[in-house]
Design a protein around this motif. Sequence first.
Motif, PDB file in Angstrom:
ATOM      1  N   GLU A  99       0.742  -1.298  -0.027  1.00 36.60           N
ATOM      2  CA  GLU A  99       0.010   0.003   0.006  1.00 36.60           C
ATOM      3  C   GLU A  99       0.840   1.269  -0.019  1.00 36.60           C
ATOM      4  N   VAL A 100       0.548   2.280  -0.855  1.00 36.77           N
ATOM      5  CA  VAL A 100       1.693   3.271  -0.951  1.00 36.77           C
ATOM      6  C   VAL A 100       0.769   4.698  -1.114  1.00 36.77           C
ATOM      7  N   VAL A 101       1.455   5.564  -1.102  1.00 35.82           N
ATOM      8  CA  VAL A 101       0.828   7.001  -1.331  1.00 35.82           C
ATOM      9  C   VAL A 101       1.355   7.541  -2.763  1.00 35.82           C
ATOM     10  N   ILE A 102       0.303   7.732  -3.437  1.00 36.47           N
ATOM     11  CA  ILE A 102       0.696   8.289  -4.938  1.00 36.47           C
ATOM     12  C   ILE A 102       0.397   9.754  -4.964  1.00 36.47           C
ATOM     13  N   GLN A 103       1.442  10.511  -5.547  1.00 36.90           N
ATOM     14  CA  GLN A 103       1.257  12.124  -5.510  1.00 36.90           C
ATOM     15  C   GLN A 103       0.915  12.406  -7.120  1.00 36.90           C
ATOM     16  N   ILE A 104      -0.215  13.029  -7.410  1.00 37.21           N
ATOM     17  CA  ILE A 104      -0.361  13.501  -8.739  1.00 37.21           C
ATOM     18  C   ILE A 104      -0.173  15.193  -8.886  1.00 37.21           C
ATOM     19  N   ASP A 105       0.473  15.498 -10.120  1.00 40.73           N
ATOM     20  CA  ASP A 105       0.779  16.690 -10.194  1.00 40.73           C
ATOM     21  C   ASP A 105       0.762  16.862 -11.716  1.00 40.73           C
ATOM     22  N   ALA A 106       1.210  18.255 -12.117  1.00 39.65           N
ATOM     23  CA  ALA A 106       1.397  18.505 -13.527  1.00 39.65           C
ATOM     24  C   ALA A 106       2.130  17.488 -14.585  1.00 39.65           C
ATOM     25  N   TYR A 107       3.048  16.992 -13.773  1.00 40.45           N
ATOM     26  CA  TYR A 107       4.222  16.270 -14.442  1.00 40.45           C
ATOM     27  C   TYR A 107       3.759  14.783 -14.355  1.00 40.45           C
ATOM     28  N   GLY A 108       3.155  14.091 -13.650  1.00 37.47           N
ATOM     29  CA  GLY A 108       2.609  12.770 -13.627  1.00 37.47           C
ATOM     30  C   GLY A 108       2.503  12.194 -12.019  1.00 37.47           C
ATOM     31  N   LEU A 109       3.096  11.109 -12.072  1.00 37.20           N
ATOM     32  CA  LEU A 109       2.753  10.259 -10.596  1.00 37.20           C
ATOM     33  C   LEU A 109       3.929  10.211 -10.007  1.00 37.20           C
ATOM     34  N   LEU A 110       3.947  10.262  -8.923  1.00 38.48           N
ATOM     35  CA  LEU A 110       5.132  10.017  -8.243  1.00 38.48           C
ATOM     36  C   LEU A 110       4.846   9.383  -6.784  1.00 38.48           C
ATOM     37  N   SER A 111       5.641   8.238  -6.531  1.00 35.85           N
ATOM     38  CA  SER A 111       5.406   7.412  -5.283  1.00 35.85           C
ATOM     39  C   SER A 111       6.498   7.413  -4.853  1.00 35.85           C
ATOM     40  N   ARG A 112       6.495   7.043  -3.476  1.00 34.66           N
ATOM     41  CA  ARG A 112       7.857   6.935  -2.616  1.00 34.66           C
ATOM     42  C   ARG A 112       7.343   5.988  -1.333  1.00 34.66           C
TER      43      ARG A 112
END
Length: 241
Positions: free
Chosen positions: A24-37
């Motif tokens: 289970e992860v946190v997904i960040q969405i912005d103008a550049y796409g998706l980021l997960s850490r």
Amino acid sequence: MTGIWVEASELKHAVSVLRKVDDEVVIQIDAYGLLSRCVDAGHALLVQVRISSRTEDTEHKRIGIDLDKVESILRRVEDTRYMQAQVGNAEVRFIHGIHAHSIQTRKLALLRKVPNWQNIEPEVTLKLSGKEFKGIIGNAKDMGDELAIRSYRGTTIQVLDLANRQETYHCDIPDRWVTSSDQEGDEVWSRYSTAYLQDIAEPMIEEDIVTWSFGTARPCEISYVRKGVQVAYILAPRIAD
């Protein structure tokens, strides 16, 4: 909802990388796409994945997601097909062709806290293919649970049987793989878990170009880019007994 377009093969790759560390992860969405850490339960391995993709607006979102459910959807999607993910606060809809799948988001407060990305100051940096990296790590993992990497008048990788004080695996790194070195005459060395390195190597393919940076008794950084997916790991060193 925020709409994102991504090729199925890129999303499959990202999910396979992240699932090696957490389900289970946190997904960040912005103008550049998706980021997960995400970080493993022992806080030894940190991974960051970014997918560059088209978004239909610039609204920033952070959602929690169950990767097992995403993976079950992706199994039925051809690698070359583009998918649309419609991201809301409570659900994510994955649309491909005439098919649409919805999954509920996870509450952020229930997910594992992830540390910020660290800036590693490497003393030695190697660049090698995915095939070469997987070959080294596979051989090392077969022979022991700890890999030692050293750089002094040449770079070597060893696996040691500490109980018997015996070397069980040795690899001389070609000079052409060393792309930078800031060591000032001193030996640079560190030790890492072969199990974690195997988890890093497994999602790679032979054509990936891998950058591996390390220093004395400090975390190493391993990264590569495949199509629109940027993958980077930070692995904590084994501490000497």
